[in-house]
Write a protein that holds these residues in place. Structure first.
Motif, short mmCIF file in Angstrom:
data_model
loop_
_atom_site.label_atom_id
_atom_site.label_comp_id
_atom_site.label_asym_id
_atom_site.label_seq_id
_atom_site.Cartn_x
_atom_site.Cartn_y
_atom_site.Cartn_z
N LEU A 459 0.83 -1.20 0.00
CA LEU A 459 0.00 0.00 0.00
C LEU A 459 0.87 1.25 0.00
CD1 LEU A 459 -2.89 1.04 0.05
CD2 LEU A 459 -2.78 1.06 2.55
N ASN A 462 2.33 1.76 -3.42
CA ASN A 462 1.35 1.90 -4.52
C ASN A 462 1.39 0.70 -5.46
OD1 ASN A 462 -0.77 3.29 -5.72
ND2 ASN A 462 0.58 4.32 -7.18
N ARG A 463 1.43 -0.51 -4.89
CA ARG A 463 1.46 -1.72 -5.72
C ARG A 463 0.08 -2.31 -5.96
NH1 ARG A 463 6.42 -4.06 -2.16
NH2 ARG A 463 8.10 -2.84 -3.10
N ARG A 465 -3.72 -2.31 -7.44
CA ARG A 465 -4.40 -1.77 -8.61
C ARG A 465 -5.87 -2.16 -8.54
NH1 ARG A 465 -0.52 0.67 -8.70
NH2 ARG A 465 1.06 0.97 -10.33
N TRP A 517 -8.42 3.04 0.54
CA TRP A 517 -7.70 3.23 -0.72
C TRP A 517 -8.59 2.84 -1.90
CZ3 TRP A 517 -6.31 0.01 -4.73
CH2 TRP A 517 -5.40 0.53 -5.67
N GLN A 521 -9.83 5.39 -4.89
CA GLN A 521 -9.47 5.14 -6.29
C GLN A 521 -10.71 4.97 -7.16
OE1 GLN A 521 -6.00 6.04 -6.33
NE2 GLN A 521 -6.01 4.45 -7.88
N GLY A 711 -4.38 7.35 -12.41
CA GLY A 711 -3.03 6.78 -12.35
C GLY A 711 -2.21 7.10 -13.57
#
Length: 712
Positions: A459, A462-463, A465, A517, A521, A711
């Motif tokens: 986290l 930023n791995r 998706r 998160w 997103q 992104g």
């Protein structure tokens, strides 16, 4: 104020009236005003308060209108006071002083020391009494704090592994712990019986050099501020470390504290070590032999007191490249800096040694699995900083293997082997990481802990998706929504299924951070699509723990506000367990979400324990049929019956229905016949990245514009 219960008839019959105060009363009232204590004058036999000073008014929070009607028992009315005033009114003058309780006008009970004495003029009977009250609240609080402190100090004395003795300036014993008596082999009744001379005589007769021991004691006795740190050898063969320092209060010595620690085994080890080459010449760290001895001693001590140890074996990654490219002299300087960096990771009591060319061992005291992990993480972070030597900057990492005592081994040799194998696993796994020794029933727990650790790193790095699975309207064959699904590809673990890491996240509580998160997103992506003319709702799964957070609704509102997304374009999928765990709180929270315009759906419907009563009360708009029921249709009578029942129930409650996991056209046709509204699954498309989802959506509408995604 009302007349206190229990007052005798004679007192109650005395009328209350204001009269001009006689001269003595005026003088007494002036005296009251000059007194710092709370005080008032009581007139007998009527018990009317004839005067009261400002300190009493403040203490008892009295309002001015009440001052004209006060009597003695309105202020301090304990049974003792009632009896006292009855005696006074009956013509038996007396005095009273004791602790009591006063009732303040605001309802507070004030602990006081109350003193009552007659105000007599000449030899005439007293017609007025002076009541003086001292507030005991602070004194009682201080007393309680002192008692608590004494209790804590005694518990601290008993919990330490050292023998403790406390004496005053005259040498009298004030306190001790049982460890002290045990260490000196002393009967406790000598201490508990206050036989100070016998205690000190026992100590003198227990040491090998009684004369020198007595000389030291006399020197310390004559120098109240002297500190001392030395060893004492007992006739039993024990070696005690004796530390004594003055006990000081308000800058003045009031006694002395003695601390005795059994150093017998350490002294024996030191004598052996002195005869050996025990230190690594390059790094000034203990060498392998020294470390092995220390490890064995630590294990013996751990067996004795039941403590835990962690052994970390550190091996530098690709250190040969340093020697080959920069030379061995530079390589030696690197090893020195490595040793210095790892030293900063040690806690008090830990030990670091160089046990090979580019290999180090760390012994972490009082460490369980989490403590060992924290130590390994400190080492990795210390190693991760760039190195600069002779104008060359480079990065050097290490692989760490961890073995625990007693869970992994019970002896030093086995512990070292297990740490070595764990270190090799770290090498194989990609280096620059740590590994625990794996075996038996601990394997799953350690896997979950590693996964939890990796999730937190993922986290931060930023791995994670999001992928989006289309939701299709069965009647129009149009894509009408998307479900946001989290995906994780870890550089070390590879693709990690949500089925693996979501349960771990829920168990550790990290699901809250992941959920926030995902929500952020998904909302930003939905807002971006809307800005490009592709407005459709995005569904987000919400865990029970996330939903239960007190500020969950505020988090949703903030995410919508920051992305400027209408609530109608966000759908929250809730599990059935959320609805029944705390139905009242859930109902209020769901209505707050509905007020934002957010759509609400029940995910995996049919696998939990929802009831019609809950569904009727909650502002739910959609039911999602779990894929386990879709898998068997058509053809499985049981699954067909369940799907049919869910759709019919939804119709009765005016809810829409979506089926997940639809993979065949036969399943679609069955759902269409039953009246299901929407579907999602591989028949339409798997979960797609945002760009691929857009392309599919545009191909449906005939558009071919290149759209940005969150992104980019």
């Amino acid at each position: 104020m009302t007349q206190p219960a229990g007052r005798n008839a004679a007192v109650a019959a005395v009328p209350k009236r204001r009269a001009s105060a006689p001269a003595p009363l005026s003088a007494w009232r002036a005296m009251l005003d000059s007194m710092p204590e709370a005080a008032w004058i009581v007139e007998v036999p009527g018990l009317r308060v004839a005067g009261i000073n400002a300190a009493a008014v403040s203490l008892l929070a009295l309002a001015p209108p009440a001052l004209d009607t006060l009597d003695a028992l309105d202020l301090v009315g304990s049974p003792e006071d009632l009896a006292f005033w009855d005696e006074v009114c009956a013509g038996h003058p007396s005095k009273l002083r004791s602790d009591s309780v006063a009732m303040a006008a605001d309802g507070r009970l004030v602990q006081v020391t109350r003193s009552v004495a007659p105000l007599a003029i000449g030899g005439r009977p007293a017609t007025h009494y002076l009541v003086v009250v001292n507030d005991r609240t602070d004194d009682l609080r201080a007393q309680t704090e002192r008692e608590t402190l004494l209790s804590e100090l005694q518990a601290t004395l008993e919990s330490t592994g050292d023998g403790i003795l406390v004496t005053d300036l005259a040498g009298r014993i004030r306190s001790f712990n049982r460890r002290f008596a045990s260490m000196w082999g002393m009967p406790e009744d000598l201490l508990t019986g206050h036989q100070d001379d016998a205690v000190f005589d026992w100590m003198r007769r227990s040491v090998t050099d009684a004369r020198e021991y007595q000389r030291r004691l006399v020197l310390l006795q004559d120098s109240a501020l002297m500190r001392s740190h030395e060893s004492v050898t007992l006739l039993s063969g024990q070696t005690l470390e004796m530390v004594t320092q003055p006990q000081v209060s308000r800058g003045r010595p009031i006694g002395r504290v003695w601390a005795f620690r059994d150093r017998t085994e350490l002294v024996k080890a030191d004598r052996r070590i002195e005869a050996l080459a025990t230190t690594d010449a390059l790094t000034d760290l203990p060498n392998r032999r020294h470390f092995s001895d220390a490890l064995e001693r630590a294990i013996d001590w751990a067996r004795h007191d039941g403590s835990k140890l962690a052994l970390l074996l550190l091996d530098l990654d690709r250190f040969k490249q340093i020697n080959d490219s920069l030379g061995m002299a530079t390589g030696d300087r690197v090893l020195i800096e490595v040793a210095d960096r790892i030293r900063t990771c040690l806690r008090q009591g830990d030990m670091l040694a160089r046990v090979g060319g580019d290999q180090f061992a760390m012994l972490v005291q009082q460490a369980d699995h989490r403590g060992a992990e924290a130590a390994a993480q400190r080492v990795l972070e210390a190693m991760d900083r760039p190195y600069t030597l002779e104008g060359t900057q480079f990065t050097l990492t290490c692989s760490v293997g961890i073995a625990l005592l007693p869970s992994d081994a019970s002896d030093a040799g086995t512990l070292l082997r297990h740490a070595e194998s764990a270190m090799q696993e770290a090498k194989i796994g990609g280096r620059a990481a740590f590994r625990f020794h794996q075996h038996g029933h601990d394997a799953d727990l350690r896997r979950r802990m590693r996964l939890d650790h990796a999730m937190r790193q993922a986290l931060a790095a930023n791995r994670f998706r999001l992928a989006y699975q289309p939701q299709l309207d069965i009647a129009s064959d149009a894509i009408v929504g998307a479900e946001a699904l989290i995906r994780w590809r870890d550089p070390e673990l590879g693709d990690v299924s949500p089925g693996q890491f979501i349960p771990v996240a829920e168990e550790s509580g990290f699901i809250i951070a992941i959920g926030d998160w995902v929500l952020g997103q998904a909302v930003r992506q939905a807002a971006l699509w809307r800005s490009r003319g592709l407005a459709l709702p995005v569904a987000v799964n919400v865990s029970a723990l996330q939903f239960q957070q007190a500020d969950f609704v505020d988090r949703v509102a903030r995410a919508l506000r920051e992305a400027d997304l209408p609530g109608a374009l966000l759908e929250l999928e809730l599990t059935e367990s959320i609805l029944v765990r705390d139905a009242g709180d859930a109902l209020q929270r769901l209505h707050s979400l509905a007020h934002l315009g957010v759509k609400l759906a029940i995910d995996d419907f049919g696998t939990g324990y929802s009831s019609l009563a809950y569904l009727k009360r909650f502002p739910i708009e959609k039911l999602k049929i779990d894929r386990s029921f879709i898998r068997g249709v058509p053809g499985d009578d049981s699954d067909e019956g369940i799907v049919h029942a869910i759709i019919q129930m939804a119709r009765a409650l005016n809810l829409r229905v979506i089926a997940e996991g639809v993979e065949t056209d036969a399943q679609r046709q069955f759902l269409a016949r039953e009246g299901c509204d929407q579907l999602q699954g591989y028949l339409v498309a798997p979960a797609l990245d945002a760009f691929s989802f857009e392309e599919k959506l545009q191909s449906q509408s005939g558009g071919r514009r290149r759209l940005r995604v969150v992104g980019d």
